[in-house]
Scaffold this motif. Structure first.
Motif, PDB file in Angstrom:
ATOM      1  N   PRO A  99       3.778  -5.776   9.504  1.00 56.53           N
ATOM      2  CA  PRO A  99       4.135  -4.473   8.355  1.00 56.53           C
ATOM      3  C   PRO A  99       5.677  -4.663   7.976  1.00 56.53           C
ATOM      4  O   PRO A  99       6.550  -4.930   8.840  1.00 56.53           O
ATOM      5  N   ASN A 100       5.883  -4.282   6.730  1.00 53.08           N
ATOM      6  CA  ASN A 100       7.430  -4.052   6.532  1.00 53.08           C
ATOM      7  C   ASN A 100       7.197  -2.776   5.621  1.00 53.08           C
ATOM      8  O   ASN A 100       6.687  -2.734   4.485  1.00 53.08           O
ATOM      9  N   SER A 103      -3.643   3.716  -0.645  1.00 51.58           N
ATOM     10  CA  SER A 103      -4.174   3.281  -1.912  1.00 51.58           C
ATOM     11  C   SER A 103      -3.321   2.224  -2.492  1.00 51.58           C
ATOM     12  O   SER A 103      -2.267   1.952  -1.642  1.00 51.58           O
ATOM     13  N   PRO A 104      -3.558   1.444  -3.379  1.00 53.85           N
ATOM     14  CA  PRO A 104      -2.783   0.343  -3.599  1.00 53.85           C
ATOM     15  C   PRO A 104      -1.443   0.880  -4.248  1.00 53.85           C
ATOM     16  O   PRO A 104      -1.349   1.809  -4.852  1.00 53.85           O
ATOM     17  N   PHE A 118       0.852  -1.111   0.017  1.00 52.97           N
ATOM     18  CA  PHE A 118      -0.010   0.175   0.155  1.00 52.97           C
ATOM     19  C   PHE A 118       1.004   1.177   0.035  1.00 52.97           C
ATOM     20  O   PHE A 118       2.079   1.429   0.848  1.00 52.97           O
ATOM     21  N   ASP A 119       0.516   2.034  -0.574  1.00 52.45           N
ATOM     22  CA  ASP A 119       1.064   3.372  -0.828  1.00 52.45           C
ATOM     23  C   ASP A 119       0.133   4.660   0.300  1.00 52.45           C
ATOM     24  O   ASP A 119      -1.087   4.644   0.107  1.00 52.45           O
ATOM     25  N   LEU A 165       4.110   0.710   2.263  1.00 49.26           N
ATOM     26  CA  LEU A 165       4.002  -0.471   3.217  1.00 49.26           C
ATOM     27  C   LEU A 165       3.628  -1.692   2.946  1.00 49.26           C
ATOM     28  O   LEU A 165       2.609  -1.832   2.109  1.00 49.26           O
ATOM     29  N   GLU A 166       4.342  -2.726   3.123  1.00 50.94           N
ATOM     30  CA  GLU A 166       3.798  -4.291   2.765  1.00 50.94           C
ATOM     31  C   GLU A 166       3.232  -4.785   4.187  1.00 50.94           C
ATOM     32  O   GLU A 166       3.942  -4.827   4.961  1.00 50.94           O
ATOM     33  N   LEU A 167       1.948  -5.286   3.809  1.00 50.13           N
ATOM     34  CA  LEU A 167       1.297  -5.978   4.959  1.00 50.13           C
ATOM     35  C   LEU A 167       1.044  -7.447   4.831  1.00 50.13           C
ATOM     36  O   LEU A 167       0.626  -7.738   3.531  1.00 50.13           O
ATOM     37  N   THR A 168       1.230  -8.065   5.820  1.00 49.82           N
ATOM     38  CA  THR A 168       0.905  -9.517   5.525  1.00 49.82           C
ATOM     39  C   THR A 168       0.072 -10.105   6.885  1.00 49.82           C
ATOM     40  O   THR A 168       0.366  -9.433   7.831  1.00 49.82           O
TER      41      THR A 168
END
Lengths: 135, 390
Positions: free
Chosen positions: A31-32, A72-73, A6-7, A48-51
């Motif tokens: 979060p990454n 936003s994506p 996500f942005d 941000l990358e979320l798992t």
């Protein structure tokens, strides 16, 4: 578990809040932070990358939006200037996640943005300065 | 089976010559055998597009009124040599800008000229009776110059090292960023398409050979600097380390930015990708045998750039096919590989040269003089000594 990027755009007043803490503690998300430009009193941005599980994603995003953060994506933030690129392939030598691959037979440099960790190694390595990051 | 230069040139002149790129020739030889391939094919074209630091251009600006004997010269703030006649200069690709450093250097000036852009020329002089002007500040384009030609002292290296780094920190080198603890390996050869790997003993490539330089027809002018035919060779006579080199000359006005590209290596300096291609006549089966060699047959030596000495240790030997696969094994470790020399561009050069020979009837010139053969050259090192010790 699904992983998404996500942005995030932070309004100036929200730019100091520890949102990643809440994403972990309250929503069980991993979060990454791939890139961030956050300064007090200024609009901030974070890639941000979320798992996590699907329902946790939705709750976590709702939390971010309630905090006034625009989510936003993630768009492709690495740009390759194909006019300038000479297809040497030196960027592929420093790309540890293998997001950049030179297909010798087709003569095409492939960029897989989902693998990219925005480390900028390619930006520095490119002898043509054909790779740029938008933020 | 053997063909003479005259027969091959006659076939080129009449438009009947059969011309293949080195890759195509390798495929044909694999299918039909070397004998048949040698009989069927007249010319094999090669190409390479790698960073070649020992490159540059000779320029003549014409005379201003009143005239100046240029002693200090810059082009877009990149210094050019002022030790020639009044308005002659030599601009080397690695010279950095005094304003922008290595992000813009001699190579970038040359690329700008090739793209038709105007370049700011500034020069100064003490002034003499015959050349009274002491300062000049003007703009020039390639079309305005009298002569503009490449004179590249060392191009088209016959093979090159594969670079790795065994230290604990990243190294910024002319072989790119070398990641610590054997984190990656970079290599710089066109492999099967590389000109001098196809004619390993310089039988057809010598002084006077007509070649492709940055899109322009040119010539081999001399042996390249550090030409070293005595490097170790494999069973085909092909060097497994950086061996022969070419000095080439060609008209900059006929060259193209398609085949010349300025480069900046972070933490190292400016250089230029130079496209070089050589057409090789298929004189006999011996030559056909080396022309048919592919990436799986050609080897390079892996060198540890973490050792900051003249003689760096070798840590193994790999084939170009292994390098192209994306990884090699060194000391039991799987190491990611990446090229510096552009294979797609090398292919484009070999294909364009094939078109020159087949369609534009670009005939071949036998060497006027051979390049130094194994046993005929010696590579000297530079000793640090006093005048008394000489």
């Amino acid at each position: 578990m699904p992983r998404k990027r996500f942005d995030l755009t932070f309004p100036p007043r929200q730019a100091t809040k520890a949102i990643t803490y809440h994403l972990v503690k309250d929503f069980d998300l991993v979060p990454n932070i791939l890139r961030a430009a956050i300064q007090p009193g200024q609009e901030g941005r974070m890639l941000l990358e979320l798992t996590g599980r699907k329902e946790d994603f939705e709750a976590g995003i709702a939390f971010l939006e309630a905090e006034g953060i625009t989510v936003s994506p993630a768009a492709s933030d690495i740009r390759l200037d194909e006019e300038t690129c000479v297809l040497c392939g030196l960027c592929t030598a420093v790309c540890k996640p293998h997001a950049l691959e030179l297909a010798f037979e087709e003569g095409v440099l492939h960029f897989d943005k989902d693998k990219c960790v925005y480390c900028e190694a390619c930006v520095i390595a490119c002898p043509r300065r054909a790779i740029t990051l938008s933020f | 089976m053997s063909k003479s230069w005259e027969e091959i040139n006659a076939r080129i002149a009449s438009g009947e010559a059969v011309v293949l790129t080195a890759e195509e020739f390798g495929a044909l030889a694999a299918d039909e055998g070397i004998k048949t391939a040698a009989r069927k094919v007249d010319v094999v074209t090669t190409g390479t597009f790698g960073p070649m630091c020992s490159s540059g251009v000779v320029l003549n600006f014409g005379h201003s009124d009143p005239p100046i004997r240029m002693a200090k010269i810059t082009l877009n703030d990149v210094e050019a040599y002022g030790g020639l006649a009044a308005v002659d200069t030599y601009l080397g690709v690695t010279q950095p800008s005094s304003v922008r450093g290595i992000e813009y250097g001699g190579a970038h000036v040359i690329e700008d000229l090739l793209r038709g852009r105007a370049v700011r020329l500034r020069a100064s002089s003490p002034g003499t009776d015959c050349y009274p002007r002491t300062e000049i500040d003007t703009w020039v384009r390639l079309a305005d110059l009298n002569q503009a030609y490449f004179f590249n002292p060392r191009n088209a290296y016959q093979n090159y090292a594969v670079a790795v780094n065994s230290t604990d920190r990243a190294l910024h080198t002319y072989m790119g960023t070398l990641l610590p603890r054997l984190g990656n390996a970079t290599y710089s050869s066109a492999g099967a398409l590389s000109p001098l790997l196809n004619d390993p003993l310089y039988r057809t490539i010598g002084i006077g050979s007509r070649v492709f330089v940055a899109g322009a027809p040119g010539f081999v002018a001399w042996q390249g600097t550090q030409h070293n035919p005595d490097q170790p060779r494999d069973e085909h006579g092909v060097p497994v380390a950086s061996a022969g080199t070419l000095a080439v000359i060609a008209d900059l006005k006929q060259a193209s930015a398609e085949y010349f590209a300025a480069a900046t290596f972070t933490g190292y300096g400016t250089s230029a990708f130079v496209g070089v291609g050589v057409p090789i006549p298929v004189l006999d089966e011996d030559l056909a045998a080396t022309l048919a060699l592919g990436d799986a047959d050609l080897q390079a030596t892996v060198i540890d750039y973490g050792v900051p000495r003249r003689s760096r240790p070798s840590v193994g030997r790999v084939t170009y096919a292994q390098l192209r696969s994306g990884w090699i094994e060194i000391e039991g470790k799987k190491v990611q590989t990446g090229p510096i020399s552009s294979l797609p561009k090398a292919r484009a050069i070999a294909a364009e040269l094939k078109r020159w020979v087949a369609e534009e009837r670009f005939t071949l010139t036998p060497p006027i003089q051979r390049l130094p053969q194994p046993g005929e050259a010696s590579i000297h090192t530079l000793e640090i000594r006093t005048e008394e010790a000489v």
